[in-house]
Write a protein that holds these residues in place. Structure first.
Motif, PDB file in Angstrom:
ATOM      1  N   ILE A 114      -3.421 -50.254 -13.245  1.00 35.50           N
ATOM      2  CA  ILE A 114      -2.437 -50.331 -12.860  1.00 35.50           C
ATOM      3  C   ILE A 114      -1.629 -49.545 -11.954  1.00 35.50           C
ATOM      4  O   ILE A 114      -0.727 -50.222 -11.570  1.00 35.50           O
ATOM      5  CB  ILE A 114      -1.289 -49.286 -14.016  1.00 35.50           C
ATOM      6  CG1 ILE A 114       0.339 -50.260 -14.158  1.00 35.50           C
ATOM      7  CG2 ILE A 114      -1.285 -48.120 -13.701  1.00 35.50           C
ATOM      8  CD1 ILE A 114       1.416 -49.364 -15.670  1.00 35.50           C
ATOM      9  N   THR A 115      -2.290 -49.319 -11.376  1.00 31.82           N
ATOM     10  CA  THR A 115      -2.423 -48.730 -10.312  1.00 31.82           C
ATOM     11  C   THR A 115      -2.513 -49.280  -8.954  1.00 31.82           C
ATOM     12  O   THR A 115      -1.414 -49.367  -7.981  1.00 31.82           O
ATOM     13  CB  THR A 115      -3.202 -47.186  -9.778  1.00 31.82           C
ATOM     14  OG1 THR A 115      -4.276 -47.570  -8.834  1.00 31.82           O
ATOM     15  CG2 THR A 115      -3.053 -46.265 -10.634  1.00 31.82           C
ATOM     16  N   PHE A 119       2.246 -48.746  -9.842  1.00 32.37           N
ATOM     17  CA  PHE A 119       2.748 -47.510 -10.241  1.00 32.37           C
ATOM     18  C   PHE A 119       2.347 -46.481  -9.193  1.00 32.37           C
ATOM     19  O   PHE A 119       2.535 -46.581  -8.155  1.00 32.37           O
ATOM     20  CB  PHE A 119       0.724 -47.340 -10.970  1.00 32.37           C
ATOM     21  CG  PHE A 119       0.717 -45.526 -11.314  1.00 32.37           C
ATOM     22  CD1 PHE A 119       1.367 -44.945 -12.366  1.00 32.37           C
ATOM     23  CD2 PHE A 119       0.350 -44.652 -10.671  1.00 32.37           C
ATOM     24  CE1 PHE A 119       1.443 -44.186 -13.025  1.00 32.37           C
ATOM     25  CE2 PHE A 119       0.615 -42.921 -10.944  1.00 32.37           C
ATOM     26  CZ  PHE A 119       0.787 -42.962 -11.920  1.00 32.37           C
ATOM     27  N   PRO A 120       3.201 -45.486  -8.746  1.00 25.21           N
ATOM     28  CA  PRO A 120       4.029 -45.173 -10.432  1.00 25.21           C
ATOM     29  C   PRO A 120       5.726 -45.789 -10.195  1.00 25.21           C
ATOM     30  O   PRO A 120       6.592 -44.779 -11.002  1.00 25.21           O
ATOM     31  CB  PRO A 120       4.626 -43.474  -9.991  1.00 25.21           C
ATOM     32  CG  PRO A 120       4.924 -43.056  -8.630  1.00 25.21           C
ATOM     33  CD  PRO A 120       3.493 -44.315  -8.347  1.00 25.21           C
ATOM     34  N   PHE A 121       5.928 -47.504  -9.437  1.00 24.78           N
ATOM     35  CA  PHE A 121       7.042 -47.297  -9.844  1.00 24.78           C
ATOM     36  C   PHE A 121       8.417 -47.025  -9.385  1.00 24.78           C
ATOM     37  O   PHE A 121      10.014 -47.106 -10.123  1.00 24.78           O
ATOM     38  CB  PHE A 121       7.304 -48.109 -11.695  1.00 24.78           C
ATOM     39  CG  PHE A 121       5.957 -49.018 -11.858  1.00 24.78           C
ATOM     40  CD1 PHE A 121       5.813 -49.887 -11.147  1.00 24.78           C
ATOM     41  CD2 PHE A 121       5.253 -48.689 -12.580  1.00 24.78           C
ATOM     42  CE1 PHE A 121       5.203 -50.729 -11.515  1.00 24.78           C
ATOM     43  CE2 PHE A 121       4.185 -49.351 -12.819  1.00 24.78           C
ATOM     44  CZ  PHE A 121       3.822 -49.942 -12.514  1.00 24.78           C
ATOM     45  N   ALA A 137      -0.293 -51.361  -4.404  1.00 27.66           N
ATOM     46  CA  ALA A 137      -0.307 -50.128  -4.147  1.00 27.66           C
ATOM     47  C   ALA A 137       0.162 -49.028  -3.360  1.00 27.66           C
ATOM     48  O   ALA A 137       0.594 -48.949  -2.361  1.00 27.66           O
ATOM     49  CB  ALA A 137      -2.356 -49.990  -3.672  1.00 27.66           C
ATOM     50  N   ASN A 138       0.644 -47.801  -4.289  1.00 27.89           N
ATOM     51  CA  ASN A 138       1.197 -46.598  -3.440  1.00 27.89           C
ATOM     52  C   ASN A 138       0.270 -45.065  -3.726  1.00 27.89           C
ATOM     53  O   ASN A 138       1.320 -44.455  -2.771  1.00 27.89           O
ATOM     54  CB  ASN A 138       2.517 -46.605  -4.440  1.00 27.89           C
ATOM     55  CG  ASN A 138       4.034 -47.371  -4.828  1.00 27.89           C
ATOM     56  OD1 ASN A 138       3.568 -48.145  -3.257  1.00 27.89           O
ATOM     57  ND2 ASN A 138       3.462 -47.529  -5.798  1.00 27.89           N
ATOM     58  N   THR A 139      -0.700 -45.139  -3.645  1.00 24.18           N
ATOM     59  CA  THR A 139      -1.430 -44.173  -3.884  1.00 24.18           C
ATOM     60  C   THR A 139      -2.846 -44.405  -3.101  1.00 24.18           C
ATOM     61  O   THR A 139      -2.702 -45.778  -3.328  1.00 24.18           O
ATOM     62  CB  THR A 139      -1.777 -43.751  -5.028  1.00 24.18           C
ATOM     63  OG1 THR A 139      -2.437 -44.602  -6.262  1.00 24.18           O
ATOM     64  CG2 THR A 139      -0.233 -43.358  -6.150  1.00 24.18           C
ATOM     65  N   THR A 140      -3.584 -43.424  -2.891  1.00 27.98           N
ATOM     66  CA  THR A 140      -5.040 -44.022  -1.757  1.00 27.98           C
ATOM     67  C   THR A 140      -5.767 -44.618  -3.035  1.00 27.98           C
ATOM     68  O   THR A 140      -6.802 -45.432  -2.976  1.00 27.98           O
ATOM     69  CB  THR A 140      -5.321 -42.771  -1.705  1.00 27.98           C
ATOM     70  OG1 THR A 140      -5.305 -41.855  -1.973  1.00 27.98           O
ATOM     71  CG2 THR A 140      -4.973 -43.111  -0.071  1.00 27.98           C
ATOM     72  N   TYR A 141      -4.751 -44.016  -4.418  1.00 26.67           N
ATOM     73  CA  TYR A 141      -6.323 -44.727  -5.202  1.00 26.67           C
ATOM     74  C   TYR A 141      -5.681 -45.896  -5.928  1.00 26.67           C
ATOM     75  O   TYR A 141      -7.038 -46.779  -6.200  1.00 26.67           O
ATOM     76  CB  TYR A 141      -5.909 -44.172  -7.136  1.00 26.67           C
ATOM     77  CG  TYR A 141      -6.787 -44.108  -8.270  1.00 26.67           C
ATOM     78  CD1 TYR A 141      -7.707 -43.894  -8.440  1.00 26.67           C
ATOM     79  CD2 TYR A 141      -6.416 -45.204  -8.983  1.00 26.67           C
ATOM     80  CE1 TYR A 141      -8.863 -44.066  -9.292  1.00 26.67           C
ATOM     81  CE2 TYR A 141      -6.937 -45.477 -10.343  1.00 26.67           C
ATOM     82  CZ  TYR A 141      -8.350 -45.007 -10.242  1.00 26.67           C
ATOM     83  OH  TYR A 141      -8.700 -45.594 -11.337  1.00 26.67           O
ATOM     84  N   GLY A 142      -4.788 -46.104  -5.573  1.00 24.66           N
ATOM     85  CA  GLY A 142      -4.414 -48.140  -6.605  1.00 24.66           C
ATOM     86  C   GLY A 142      -5.206 -48.293  -5.185  1.00 24.66           C
ATOM     87  O   GLY A 142      -5.309 -50.061  -5.616  1.00 24.66           O
ATOM     88  N   ARG A 168      -7.366 -54.142 -15.041  1.00 25.56           N
ATOM     89  CA  ARG A 168      -6.247 -53.734 -14.786  1.00 25.56           C
ATOM     90  C   ARG A 168      -5.969 -52.125 -15.818  1.00 25.56           C
ATOM     91  O   ARG A 168      -4.784 -52.640 -16.956  1.00 25.56           O
ATOM     92  CB  ARG A 168      -4.639 -54.408 -14.464  1.00 25.56           C
ATOM     93  CG  ARG A 168      -5.252 -54.828 -12.763  1.00 25.56           C
ATOM     94  CD  ARG A 168      -3.961 -55.456 -12.300  1.00 25.56           C
ATOM     95  NE  ARG A 168      -4.460 -56.247 -10.755  1.00 25.56           N
ATOM     96  CZ  ARG A 168      -3.130 -56.799  -9.866  1.00 25.56           C
ATOM     97  NH1 ARG A 168      -2.503 -56.582 -10.874  1.00 25.56           N
ATOM     98  NH2 ARG A 168      -3.674 -56.772  -9.002  1.00 25.56           N
ATOM     99  N   PHE A 169      -6.230 -51.622 -15.855  1.00 24.98           N
ATOM    100  CA  PHE A 169      -6.342 -50.453 -17.473  1.00 24.98           C
ATOM    101  C   PHE A 169      -5.417 -49.703 -17.185  1.00 24.98           C
ATOM    102  O   PHE A 169      -4.399 -49.172 -15.319  1.00 24.98           O
ATOM    103  CB  PHE A 169      -7.360 -49.915 -17.430  1.00 24.98           C
ATOM    104  CG  PHE A 169      -8.731 -50.505 -18.401  1.00 24.98           C
ATOM    105  CD1 PHE A 169      -8.397 -50.693 -18.750  1.00 24.98           C
ATOM    106  CD2 PHE A 169     -10.289 -50.779 -17.487  1.00 24.98           C
ATOM    107  CE1 PHE A 169     -10.317 -51.971 -19.878  1.00 24.98           C
ATOM    108  CE2 PHE A 169     -10.679 -51.803 -17.606  1.00 24.98           C
ATOM    109  CZ  PHE A 169     -10.918 -51.471 -19.145  1.00 24.98           C
ATOM    110  N   THR A 170      -4.296 -49.927 -18.352  1.00 26.89           N
ATOM    111  CA  THR A 170      -3.000 -48.451 -18.301  1.00 26.89           C
ATOM    112  C   THR A 170      -3.962 -47.209 -18.162  1.00 26.89           C
ATOM    113  O   THR A 170      -4.655 -47.202 -18.180  1.00 26.89           O
ATOM    114  CB  THR A 170      -2.203 -48.974 -19.104  1.00 26.89           C
ATOM    115  OG1 THR A 170      -0.966 -48.163 -18.501  1.00 26.89           O
ATOM    116  CG2 THR A 170      -1.884 -49.117 -19.935  1.00 26.89           C
ATOM    117  N   ASN A 171      -2.939 -46.291 -18.276  1.00 22.54           N
ATOM    118  CA  ASN A 171      -3.043 -44.979 -19.168  1.00 22.54           C
ATOM    119  C   ASN A 171      -4.396 -45.210 -20.359  1.00 22.54           C
ATOM    120  O   ASN A 171      -4.027 -45.972 -21.542  1.00 22.54           O
ATOM    121  CB  ASN A 171      -1.871 -44.135 -19.348  1.00 22.54           C
ATOM    122  CG  ASN A 171      -2.422 -43.043 -20.068  1.00 22.54           C
ATOM    123  OD1 ASN A 171      -1.647 -42.455 -20.892  1.00 22.54           O
ATOM    124  ND2 ASN A 171      -3.606 -42.338 -19.098  1.00 22.54           N
TER     125      ASN A 171
END
Length: 287
Positions: A114-115, A119-121, A137-142, A168-171
């Protein structure tokens, strides 16, 4: 089918290995740490030579694999510095998928996230329910997940027989996690996840379905539960969280805001576990 699973000792990896073995597959786990046994080989995916060699064969374990499930990663931002997350995850993914191509493995399923879709929207999504057509993407992981999906699209051009499926898995939640859903009436709960979650058993089922449906090319699927993790109706959540975001259709009462329509239609994905049933069952257990 003989299947290599990276990250086999992780939360999703453990469930996936169990699911695939129950389905009659021969599974070999690749990870840095796991109980010793016939089904596991210690592989450092940061080392391309190890990764390629392990896919080609491991004495006393296997002489080649038919498919690869790549789940290994630093699982979230914050465990290590951001740049470490980026370099470690991207290197492991490139080494693993490229080695699979070199080794002649033609079916690859990778864990995306989901990232890779906002995410995190903090910025509102462009529409709801949000589907695979949107990438951000809003993080390096994403960012790694976006790059992995892009890489897959290019590698299947290099080898027209290669199939790469990104899920694309969510939590992902386990049966032990359902106690946290006591907050399901709080509108701030799971706001950064668009209210979504997925049971680890359904996530593992999605991996199995993706392997069975593998066709040449690259494809992305959103994987979530069919409902949100809240007791507030989905249409009300959408209005509260994103009053200016259009709805693409009328929402069912607690319908997920992460669209799983593509996975349903093409994979036959049908999530069987809901927090409502699991939480109620947990509450009924005598203390």
């Amino acid at each position: 089918m003989r299947i290599a699973v990276t990250g086999s000792s992780g939360r999703l990896g453990t469930a996936t290995v169990e699911r695939l073995r129950a389905g009659g597959h021969d599974v070999v786990g690749f990870d840095l740490a796991a109980p010793a046994g016939q089904g596991f080989t210690r592989v450092d995916l940061a080392d391309y030579g190890q990764t390629l060699d392990a896919l080609l064969g491991v004495t006393a374990r296997h002489d080649g694999v038919d498919a690869l499930v790549h789940l290994a990663a630093i699982p979230v931002n914050g465990l290590v510095p951001d740049v470490t997350t980026f370099h470690a995850n991207l290197t492991a993914s490139f080494n693993t998928v490229f080695a699979a191509l070199r080794a002649g493995v033609r079916a690859v399923v990778c864990a995306s996230s989901i990232t890779a879709m906002g995410f995190p929207f903090d910025e509102p999504p462009p529409y709801l329910p949000l589907d695979e057509d949107f990438t951000a993407a809003n993080t390096t992981y994403g960012l790694v997940k976006v790059l992995e999906e892009t890489m897959a699209g290019q590698l299947v051009r290099w080898d027209p027989g290669l199939s790469v499926t990104a899920l694309r898995f969510t939590n992902i939640v386990t049966p032990d996690d359902y106690g946290t859903f006591a907050r399901a009436g709080d509108p701030a709960y799971r706001r950064d996840l668009l209210g979504s979650y997925v049971d680890v058993r359904d996530a593992a089922a999605a991996v199995e379905l993706a392997l069975a449906a593998a066709r040449p090319g690259a494809v992305v699927y959103d994987i979530a539960a069919a409902d949100t993790g809240l007791t507030i109706p989905s249409a009300e959540l959408a209005r509260r969280w994103f009053p200016d975001v259009p709805l693409r259709r009328e929402l069912r009462e607690f319908e997920t805001l992460i669209s799983i329509d593509r996975a349903r239609a093409r994979l036959g994905y049908a999530p069987a576990h809901t927090w409502r049933e699991e939480y109620a069952a947990g509450q009924a257990v005598p203390r």
